[in-house]
Design a protein around this motif. Sequence first.
Motif, PDB file in Angstrom:
ATOM      1  N   VAL A   1       0.832  -1.213   0.000  1.00  0.00           N
ATOM      2  CA  VAL A   1       0.000   0.000   0.000  1.00  0.00           C
ATOM      3  C   VAL A   1       0.863   1.259   0.000  1.00  0.00           C
ATOM      4  CG1 VAL A   1      -2.097  -0.956   1.028  1.00  0.00           C
ATOM      5  CG2 VAL A   1      -0.222  -0.250   2.505  1.00  0.00           C
ATOM      6  N   LEU A   2       2.150   1.080  -0.268  1.00  0.00           N
ATOM      7  CA  LEU A   2       3.086   2.196  -0.171  1.00  0.00           C
ATOM      8  C   LEU A   2       2.766   3.298  -1.176  1.00  0.00           C
ATOM      9  CD1 LEU A   2       5.508   2.971   1.542  1.00  0.00           C
ATOM     10  CD2 LEU A   2       7.001   1.986  -0.213  1.00  0.00           C
ATOM     11  N   MET A   3       2.332   2.923  -2.377  1.00  0.00           N
ATOM     12  CA  MET A   3       2.015   3.937  -3.383  1.00  0.00           C
ATOM     13  C   MET A   3       0.806   4.772  -2.993  1.00  0.00           C
ATOM     14  SD  MET A   3       2.791   2.432  -7.170  1.00  0.00           S
ATOM     15  CE  MET A   3       1.700   1.038  -7.035  1.00  0.00           C
ATOM     16  N   ASP A   4      -0.005   4.247  -2.094  1.00  0.00           N
ATOM     17  CA  ASP A   4      -1.201   4.962  -1.652  1.00  0.00           C
ATOM     18  C   ASP A   4      -1.047   5.532  -0.251  1.00  0.00           C
ATOM     19  OD1 ASP A   4      -2.880   4.638  -3.938  1.00  0.00           O
ATOM     20  OD2 ASP A   4      -3.111   2.528  -3.388  1.00  0.00           O
ATOM     21  N   GLN A   5       0.165   5.585   0.268  1.00  0.00           N
ATOM     22  CA  GLN A   5       0.356   6.073   1.632  1.00  0.00           C
ATOM     23  C   GLN A   5      -0.168   7.496   1.795  1.00  0.00           C
ATOM     24  OE1 GLN A   5       4.381   6.007   3.113  1.00  0.00           O
ATOM     25  NE2 GLN A   5       3.741   6.427   5.218  1.00  0.00           N
ATOM     26  N   ALA A   6       0.117   8.355   0.820  1.00  0.00           N
ATOM     27  CA  ALA A   6      -0.356   9.740   0.906  1.00  0.00           C
ATOM     28  C   ALA A   6      -1.882   9.794   0.914  1.00  0.00           C
ATOM     29  CB  ALA A   6       0.194  10.556  -0.252  1.00  0.00           C
ATOM     30  N   ARG A   7      -2.524   8.912   0.163  1.00  0.00           N
ATOM     31  CA  ARG A   7      -3.987   8.890   0.125  1.00  0.00           C
ATOM     32  C   ARG A   7      -4.562   8.416   1.460  1.00  0.00           C
ATOM     33  NH1 ARG A   7      -2.734   7.134  -5.172  1.00  0.00           N
ATOM     34  NH2 ARG A   7      -3.508   8.564  -6.745  1.00  0.00           N
ATOM     35  N   PHE A   8      -3.977   7.366   2.020  1.00  0.00           N
ATOM     36  CA  PHE A   8      -4.452   6.888   3.318  1.00  0.00           C
ATOM     37  C   PHE A   8      -4.209   7.935   4.403  1.00  0.00           C
ATOM     38  CE2 PHE A   8      -4.340   2.585   1.427  1.00  0.00           C
ATOM     39  CZ  PHE A   8      -5.554   2.111   1.881  1.00  0.00           C
ATOM     40  N   GLN A   9      -3.099   8.629   4.311  1.00  0.00           N
ATOM     41  CA  GLN A   9      -2.804   9.672   5.297  1.00  0.00           C
ATOM     42  C   GLN A   9      -3.810  10.814   5.175  1.00  0.00           C
ATOM     43  OE1 GLN A   9       1.263  10.926   5.143  1.00  0.00           O
ATOM     44  NE2 GLN A   9       1.221  11.801   7.197  1.00  0.00           N
TER      45      GLN A   9
ATOM     46  N   ALA B   1     -15.925   7.580   2.836  1.00  0.00           N
ATOM     47  CA  ALA B   1     -16.155   6.130   2.766  1.00  0.00           C
ATOM     48  C   ALA B   1     -16.001   5.611   1.342  1.00  0.00           C
ATOM     49  CB  ALA B   1     -17.543   5.801   3.305  1.00  0.00           C
ATOM     50  N   ILE B   2     -16.551   6.348   0.389  1.00  0.00           N
ATOM     51  CA  ILE B   2     -16.455   5.920  -1.012  1.00  0.00           C
ATOM     52  C   ILE B   2     -15.001   5.886  -1.467  1.00  0.00           C
ATOM     53  CG2 ILE B   2     -16.991   6.622  -3.377  1.00  0.00           C
ATOM     54  CD1 ILE B   2     -19.697   7.652  -2.293  1.00  0.00           C
ATOM     55  N   LYS B   3     -14.224   6.911  -1.116  1.00  0.00           N
ATOM     56  CA  LYS B   3     -12.806   6.936  -1.472  1.00  0.00           C
ATOM     57  C   LYS B   3     -12.053   5.778  -0.819  1.00  0.00           C
ATOM     58  CE  LYS B   3     -12.506  11.991  -1.932  1.00  0.00           C
ATOM     59  NZ  LYS B   3     -11.880  13.219  -1.349  1.00  0.00           N
ATOM     60  N   PHE B   4     -12.333   5.560   0.455  1.00  0.00           N
ATOM     61  CA  PHE B   4     -11.637   4.518   1.202  1.00  0.00           C
ATOM     62  C   PHE B   4     -11.921   3.134   0.622  1.00  0.00           C
ATOM     63  CE2 PHE B   4     -11.943   1.505   4.866  1.00  0.00           C
ATOM     64  CZ  PHE B   4     -10.582   1.390   5.115  1.00  0.00           C
ATOM     65  N   VAL B   5     -13.183   2.819   0.416  1.00  0.00           N
ATOM     66  CA  VAL B   5     -13.563   1.496  -0.072  1.00  0.00           C
ATOM     67  C   VAL B   5     -13.064   1.273  -1.494  1.00  0.00           C
ATOM     68  CG1 VAL B   5     -15.524   0.017  -0.667  1.00  0.00           C
ATOM     69  CG2 VAL B   5     -15.530   1.298   1.478  1.00  0.00           C
ATOM     70  N   ARG B   6     -13.116   2.311  -2.320  1.00  0.00           N
ATOM     71  CA  ARG B   6     -12.609   2.191  -3.690  1.00  0.00           C
ATOM     72  C   ARG B   6     -11.111   1.881  -3.679  1.00  0.00           C
ATOM     73  NH1 ARG B   6     -13.673   7.416  -6.764  1.00  0.00           N
ATOM     74  NH2 ARG B   6     -15.823   6.653  -6.640  1.00  0.00           N
ATOM     75  N   LEU B   7     -10.385   2.557  -2.794  1.00  0.00           N
ATOM     76  CA  LEU B   7      -8.949   2.352  -2.680  1.00  0.00           C
ATOM     77  C   LEU B   7      -8.636   0.942  -2.178  1.00  0.00           C
ATOM     78  CD1 LEU B   7      -6.484   4.212  -3.158  1.00  0.00           C
ATOM     79  CD2 LEU B   7      -6.537   4.761  -0.729  1.00  0.00           C
ATOM     80  N   VAL B   8      -9.374   0.507  -1.171  1.00  0.00           N
ATOM     81  CA  VAL B   8      -9.153  -0.814  -0.587  1.00  0.00           C
ATOM     82  C   VAL B   8      -9.488  -1.920  -1.587  1.00  0.00           C
ATOM     83  CG1 VAL B   8     -10.010  -2.441   1.144  1.00  0.00           C
ATOM     84  CG2 VAL B   8      -9.428  -0.104   1.806  1.00  0.00           C
ATOM     85  N   ASN B   9     -10.627  -1.808  -2.254  1.00  0.00           N
ATOM     86  CA  ASN B   9     -11.043  -2.848  -3.193  1.00  0.00           C
ATOM     87  C   ASN B   9     -10.045  -2.994  -4.338  1.00  0.00           C
ATOM     88  OD1 ASN B   9     -13.322  -3.584  -1.773  1.00  0.00           O
ATOM     89  ND2 ASN B   9     -14.688  -2.225  -2.903  1.00  0.00           N
ATOM     90  N   TYR B  10      -9.512  -1.873  -4.809  1.00  0.00           N
ATOM     91  CA  TYR B  10      -8.520  -1.955  -5.885  1.00  0.00           C
ATOM     92  C   TYR B  10      -7.238  -2.617  -5.377  1.00  0.00           C
ATOM     93  CZ  TYR B  10      -5.396  -0.727  -9.672  1.00  0.00           C
ATOM     94  OH  TYR B  10      -4.485  -0.792 -10.700  1.00  0.00           O
ATOM     95  N   ASN B  11      -6.826  -2.254  -4.171  1.00  0.00           N
ATOM     96  CA  ASN B  11      -5.622  -2.848  -3.595  1.00  0.00           C
ATOM     97  C   ASN B  11      -5.803  -4.354  -3.398  1.00  0.00           C
ATOM     98  OD1 ASN B  11      -4.010  -3.574  -0.829  1.00  0.00           O
ATOM     99  ND2 ASN B  11      -2.897  -2.067  -2.051  1.00  0.00           N
ATOM    100  N   LYS B  12      -6.995  -4.769  -2.977  1.00  0.00           N
ATOM    101  CA  LYS B  12      -7.270  -6.193  -2.819  1.00  0.00           C
ATOM    102  C   LYS B  12      -7.190  -6.919  -4.157  1.00  0.00           C
ATOM    103  CE  LYS B  12     -10.325  -6.356   1.256  1.00  0.00           C
ATOM    104  NZ  LYS B  12     -11.683  -6.716   1.706  1.00  0.00           N
ATOM    105  N   MET B  13      -7.721  -6.305  -5.198  1.00  0.00           N
ATOM    106  CA  MET B  13      -7.688  -6.934  -6.513  1.00  0.00           C
ATOM    107  C   MET B  13      -6.255  -7.202  -6.964  1.00  0.00           C
ATOM    108  SD  MET B  13     -10.650  -4.678  -8.390  1.00  0.00           S
ATOM    109  CE  MET B  13     -10.281  -5.306 -10.018  1.00  0.00           C
TER     110      MET B  13
END
Length: 502
Positions: free
Chosen positions: A319-327, A473-485
Motif C-alpha cells: 500500500v506504499l504507493m497509496d500512503q499519501a492517500r491513506f494519510q 467512505a467511497i474513497k476509502f472502499v474504492r482504494l481498498v477494493n482496488y488494492n485487494k484486486m
Amino acid sequence: MSENLEKTNIIEAGKSKSNDSEQGLEDAVEGSNEALQKKKSGSPSTQRVQRPHSSPPRFVTVEELLETAKGVTNMALAHEIVVNGDFQIKPVELPEDSLEKKVKEIVHKAFWDCLSVQLSEDPPTYDHAIKLLGEIKETLFSFLLPGHTRLRNQITEVLDLELIKQEAENGALDISKLVEFIIGMMGTLCAPARDEEVKKLKALFRAIFSVLDLMKVDMANFAVSSIRPHLMQQSVEYERKKFQELLEKQPNSLDFVTQWLGEAADDLMNQTYKNALPAGGGAAGSGDSPMPSPVAVQNYAYLKLLKWDHLQQPFPETVLMDQARFQELQLQLEHLTVLGAVLLVTFSMAASGVSSQATFAEKLKMIVKILLTDMHLPSFHLKDALTTIGEKVCLEVSSCLSLCGFTPFTTDKEIVLKGQIQAVASPDNPVRRIMDSRILTFLETYLASGHEKALPTIPGGLGPVHKELEEVAIKFVRLVNYNKMVFSPYYDAVLSKILVRS
C-alpha cells in the motif's frame, strides 16, 4: 526546436524521478530488517499466531537497482492514472530565477532573434522559417486520429516543404497564407478551451508554437482519459506483475506486509482493540476464541491504516504507493470526528426545535468546519481553536433560540456547553471516542458489504456530517477494493502462514 528544448526538460525530470525511486528502494531494503527486529523485540509473541521468518537480505547490483526503480516508477504512474480520476498532465513551470529557466529563455530568445533577422533581410531568408514549418507539420500530424485522412492530406499538400523551399528561392513564398492555414487547422484540432488563444493568434511563429505546446498537453490529457477504462482492465495484472518482479529481486519486500497483517490478526484474536476498531467478518474454526477469517483480518488491517503512526511505523509495501492517500483520509476522519463531536454536544444542549432546523444546522457546521480547517497543520492548536468555537457556537445558538421564540441560553448552560466543546480536544473524551468508534463501524460495514453500491445506514449522531462521511467512505472502499484486486494472492499466502494454531 521547441520539441528539442522540451525533451531536455523531460529527460532531466525523468532522471530526478528515477533517482528518487532508487533512493527510496535503497532505504526500504536497508531499513526493512532493522525496523522489523525493533518491532518484534518490543511486542510479546502470541500463543495462537505463528510468524513467518523474514526473508534473508541479498545484495543487488546498481543495474538491478536502476531497473527496479524504473519498474516502480512506471507502476506508480499507471496506478495514479487508474486510482486518481482527476489525474492530468500539466505544462512544466520552471521556478523563477532558476538557472534552467534563464538558460531556456536565453536560448529561445537567441533562436527567435535569429529568425527575426532572417525574415527582415532583403530579400528575406527562410531557412529557419522552413525548419519551423516542418516542426509545425509534424506536430499537427501528431494530433490526428487514424480516421483523419482528409485533414492529413490537406496538411501534406499545403505544408509541402520541398515546394515551399522552391517558392522561397524564387521569391514567390506567401507566408501569410501558410500562417492562415496553420491557424485554421489548429482551430479545427484544438480543445474548446484553446479557441480563444487561437482567435488571438497573429502571423507569428512564436505565438503559434506557444499554443501548439498547450495543445500537446490537451492531447496528452485526452489520451489519458481515453486509456483509463482500458488501463483499468489491465492495471491489476500489470501492477501485480511489476510487484512480483520487485519481489524476485528483493525477497524481503513483504516483510512489512507480514508484520501489518500479523498485528491485525493478533488484535482480532486478543480483542485488544475491540472498543477502538470494529472487527467484522466471519470466523474460521470453533472454540471459545475462534480464528478470524482472512477477509476479516484484511478488512481490520485496512482500518488500522486509518490510525497509522506515519512517523514511527513503516508503511506496508503493498500500500506504499497509496500512503499519501491513506494519510489524507486519516486526517479527514480526524477532522470529521472532532466536527461531529462538537455538533453532537451542541445539539444535545440546544432545544430540539433548533437542532431540527436544517438551515441552522448547516450554518453551524460550516462555521465549525472553517475554524477547524488548519487542523492538520503542526502549528494548529486544537484546544485554542475549540475555545474560539465554543464562543462562536454559543452566540449562534443564542441567536437562533431568540429568533425561534425558545427560552434563551442561561449563563450556566453556556459555561457547560463551552466546557464540553473544549473537552473534545482530548482524544480520550467520551463523546469524541463515540464519534470515532461509530465512524469506523460505518467504514467497516461498508467495506464488508463488498461491491454493493448502497451505502449502509449512518450511525446515530453522525447525521450532521453524513455527506462528508459518505465521501470519505467511497474513497476509502474504492482504494481498498482496488488494492485487494492487485495484492490478494500475496495477502492470502501471508495469512495462510499466520492463521495457524501453534
